[in-house]
Motif scaffolding. Structure first.
Motif, PDB file in Angstrom:
ATOM      1  N   TRP A  27       0.810  -1.216   0.000  1.00 40.43           N
ATOM      2  CA  TRP A  27       0.000   0.000   0.000  1.00 40.43           C
ATOM      3  C   TRP A  27       0.846   1.271   0.000  1.00 40.43           C
ATOM      4  O   TRP A  27       0.370   2.356  -0.357  1.00 40.43           O
ATOM      5  CB  TRP A  27      -0.895  -0.017   1.235  1.00 40.43           C
ATOM      6  N   ALA A  28       2.109   1.184   0.405  1.00 38.63           N
ATOM      7  CA  ALA A  28       2.918   2.369   0.702  1.00 38.63           C
ATOM      8  C   ALA A  28       2.911   3.407  -0.412  1.00 38.63           C
ATOM      9  O   ALA A  28       2.739   4.612  -0.160  1.00 38.63           O
ATOM     10  CB  ALA A  28       4.350   1.951   1.025  1.00 38.63           C
ATOM     11  N   ALA A  29       3.080   2.965  -1.656  1.00 38.07           N
ATOM     12  CA  ALA A  29       3.231   3.914  -2.766  1.00 38.07           C
ATOM     13  C   ALA A  29       1.965   4.709  -3.046  1.00 38.07           C
ATOM     14  O   ALA A  29       2.036   5.838  -3.551  1.00 38.07           O
ATOM     15  CB  ALA A  29       3.681   3.174  -4.023  1.00 38.07           C
ATOM     16  N   THR A  30       0.807   4.148  -2.746  1.00 37.80           N
ATOM     17  CA  THR A  30      -0.462   4.818  -3.056  1.00 37.80           C
ATOM     18  C   THR A  30      -1.240   5.212  -1.804  1.00 37.80           C
ATOM     19  O   THR A  30      -2.370   5.700  -1.897  1.00 37.80           O
ATOM     20  CB  THR A  30      -1.342   3.902  -3.919  1.00 37.80           C
ATOM     21  N   TYR A  31      -0.642   5.027  -0.639  1.00 36.63           N
ATOM     22  CA  TYR A  31      -1.339   5.247   0.632  1.00 36.63           C
ATOM     23  C   TYR A  31      -1.880   6.667   0.756  1.00 36.63           C
ATOM     24  O   TYR A  31      -3.063   6.883   1.043  1.00 36.63           O
ATOM     25  CB  TYR A  31      -0.381   4.943   1.784  1.00 36.63           C
ATOM     26  N   GLU A  32      -1.047   7.644   0.536  1.00 36.52           N
ATOM     27  CA  GLU A  32      -1.480   9.028   0.723  1.00 36.52           C
ATOM     28  C   GLU A  32      -2.541   9.430  -0.300  1.00 36.52           C
ATOM     29  O   GLU A  32      -3.469  10.186   0.024  1.00 36.52           O
ATOM     30  CB  GLU A  32      -0.276   9.972   0.676  1.00 36.52           C
ATOM     31  N   GLN A  33      -2.424   8.931  -1.508  1.00 36.26           N
ATOM     32  CA  GLN A  33      -3.441   9.221  -2.513  1.00 36.26           C
ATOM     33  C   GLN A  33      -4.803   8.710  -2.072  1.00 36.26           C
ATOM     34  O   GLN A  33      -5.817   9.403  -2.202  1.00 36.26           O
ATOM     35  CB  GLN A  33      -3.048   8.587  -3.854  1.00 36.26           C
ATOM     36  N   GLU A  34      -4.823   7.503  -1.510  1.00 37.30           N
ATOM     37  CA  GLU A  34      -6.114   6.919  -1.126  1.00 37.30           C
ATOM     38  C   GLU A  34      -6.684   7.537   0.144  1.00 37.30           C
ATOM     39  O   GLU A  34      -7.860   7.901   0.197  1.00 37.30           O
ATOM     40  CB  GLU A  34      -5.992   5.399  -0.956  1.00 37.30           C
ATOM     41  N   VAL A  35      -5.855   7.669   1.182  1.00 36.76           N
ATOM     42  CA  VAL A  35      -6.425   8.117   2.454  1.00 36.76           C
ATOM     43  C   VAL A  35      -6.609   9.627   2.535  1.00 36.76           C
ATOM     44  O   VAL A  35      -7.572  10.107   3.154  1.00 36.76           O
ATOM     45  CB  VAL A  35      -5.608   7.606   3.669  1.00 36.76           C
ATOM     46  N   VAL A  36      -5.719  10.396   1.911  1.00 39.61           N
ATOM     47  CA  VAL A  36      -5.825  11.858   1.993  1.00 39.61           C
ATOM     48  C   VAL A  36      -6.596  12.423   0.803  1.00 39.61           C
ATOM     49  O   VAL A  36      -7.642  13.050   0.966  1.00 39.61           O
ATOM     50  CB  VAL A  36      -4.427  12.504   2.081  1.00 39.61           C
ATOM     51  N   ALA A  37      -6.071  12.225  -0.399  1.00 31.16           N
ATOM     52  CA  ALA A  37      -6.683  12.839  -1.578  1.00 31.16           C
ATOM     53  C   ALA A  37      -8.096  12.327  -1.826  1.00 31.16           C
ATOM     54  O   ALA A  37      -8.992  13.095  -2.187  1.00 31.16           O
ATOM     55  CB  ALA A  37      -5.801  12.592  -2.805  1.00 31.16           C
ATOM     56  N   GLN A  38      -8.319  11.033  -1.635  1.00 29.27           N
ATOM     57  CA  GLN A  38      -9.624  10.452  -1.939  1.00 29.27           C
ATOM     58  C   GLN A  38     -10.578  10.443  -0.747  1.00 29.27           C
ATOM     59  O   GLN A  38     -11.789  10.477  -0.936  1.00 29.27           O
ATOM     60  CB  GLN A  38      -9.452   9.017  -2.454  1.00 29.27           C
ATOM     61  N   ASN A  39     -10.042  10.404   0.481  1.00 28.20           N
ATOM     62  CA  ASN A  39     -10.917  10.219   1.640  1.00 28.20           C
ATOM     63  C   ASN A  39     -10.748  11.242   2.753  1.00 28.20           C
ATOM     64  O   ASN A  39     -11.395  11.150   3.783  1.00 28.20           O
ATOM     65  CB  ASN A  39     -10.733   8.800   2.201  1.00 28.20           C
ATOM     66  N   GLY A  40      -9.866  12.230   2.556  1.00 19.54           N
ATOM     67  CA  GLY A  40      -9.807  13.375   3.465  1.00 19.54           C
ATOM     68  C   GLY A  40      -9.339  13.079   4.871  1.00 19.54           C
ATOM     69  O   GLY A  40      -9.804  13.718   5.830  1.00 19.54           O
ATOM     70  N   TYR A  41      -8.399  12.183   5.031  1.00 19.52           N
ATOM     71  CA  TYR A  41      -7.900  11.736   6.336  1.00 19.52           C
ATOM     72  C   TYR A  41      -7.447  12.923   7.185  1.00 19.52           C
ATOM     73  O   TYR A  41      -6.541  13.662   6.800  1.00 19.52           O
ATOM     74  CB  TYR A  41      -6.747  10.779   6.092  1.00 19.52           C
ATOM     75  N   VAL A  42      -8.047  13.097   8.367  1.00 17.38           N
ATOM     76  CA  VAL A  42      -7.764  14.279   9.192  1.00 17.38           C
ATOM     77  C   VAL A  42      -7.219  13.955  10.578  1.00 17.38           C
ATOM     78  O   VAL A  42      -6.819  14.864  11.308  1.00 17.38           O
ATOM     79  CB  VAL A  42      -9.025  15.149   9.359  1.00 17.38           C
ATOM     80  N   THR A  43      -7.166  12.691  10.954  1.00 24.19           N
ATOM     81  CA  THR A  43      -6.780  12.333  12.323  1.00 24.19           C
ATOM     82  C   THR A  43      -5.366  12.759  12.694  1.00 24.19           C
ATOM     83  O   THR A  43      -5.148  13.201  13.839  1.00 24.19           O
ATOM     84  CB  THR A  43      -6.991  10.830  12.554  1.00 24.19           C
ATOM     85  N   PRO A  44      -4.367  12.683  11.811  1.00 24.45           N
ATOM     86  CA  PRO A  44      -3.042  13.168  12.214  1.00 24.45           C
ATOM     87  C   PRO A  44      -3.062  14.627  12.663  1.00 24.45           C
ATOM     88  O   PRO A  44      -2.436  14.981  13.676  1.00 24.45           O
ATOM     89  CB  PRO A  44      -2.204  12.982  10.947  1.00 24.45           C
TER      90      PRO A  44
END
Length: 210
Positions: A27-44
């Motif tokens: 997942w490492a290479a696409t992780y940020e694309q999926e969790v941030v760009a596509q799903n708006g990850y805000v917990t950090p």
């Protein structure tokens, strides 16, 4: 091989440690694309804000537990923290974090289900953002985090909706609090992955004894 899309659909169903490590490596290479760009990850960002609001000195050393690709590290830097060490069990995730030049002082591999030996413990603050949940680190990682803190050190972590469905997670937290090892100074529910309609509690613990 794990598909390169739709990792979030499967991440909470992982059980075997070896399968989990392989999954996150894929997942490492696409992780940020999926969790941030596509799903708006805000917990950090939520966790980093609580650490700052707790009065932790921005010059103090902070441990990012389960740092992944460095999203919590970026959030910590945005709050003014300058000295951040990161731990993760995935070499591929750590390689992505290392690409963020100057973000981390040290990066090291560690399994949060086992006792950990961070690079330069003790720390005055630690963050486990989006890490303690089904398919990833066990709730016993809270004890690992407290163990590497100085007295009065602060641990900030999250439990998402998936974890909150299992009473074992908050029961373990209650045991820690009742033991006198720490006190709870923050608990607030909010967004986690808005694109998945998933929320999370963010908690703040202050260590009270060795």
């Amino acid at each position: 091989m794990t598909p390169k899309t739709g990792f979030l659909d499967n991440v909470y169903d992982l059980s075997a440690p070896g399968a989990t490590e392989t999954f996150y490596g894929d997942w490492a290479a696409t992780y940020e694309q999926e969790v941030v760009a596509q799903n708006g990850y805000v917990t950090p960002g939520r966790c980093a804000a609580v650490l700052a609001e707790a009065g932790v000195d921005p010059s103090a050393a902070i441990l990012d537990m389960g740092c992944g690709t460095g999203l919590a590290g970026l959030a910590l830097r945005n709050q003014g923290f300058k000295t951040i060490d990161g731990l993760d069990f995935s070499a591929e995730m750590l390689a992505e974090a290392a690409k963020k030049d100057g973000l981390y002082r040290h990066l090291a591999t560690a399994d949060l289900s086992e006792p950990i030996t961070p690079p330069e413990a003790p720390y005055h603050g630690a963050v486990a953002a989006g890490v303690i949940n089904p398919g990833h680190a066990p709730v016993s990682a809270l004890k690992r985090g407290l163990d590497v803190l100085e007295p009065d050190g602060v641990l900030v972590f999250s439990l998402n909706d998936k974890a909150l469905k299992d009473p074992h997670y908050e029961a373990y937290l209650d045991e820690l609090l009742q033991s006198g090892a720490c006190t709870l100074f923050h608990k607030a529910y909010g967004d986690h992955l808005p694109g998945q309609n998933m929320g999370a509690f963010v908690y703040g613990l202050r260590k009270t004894r060795a």
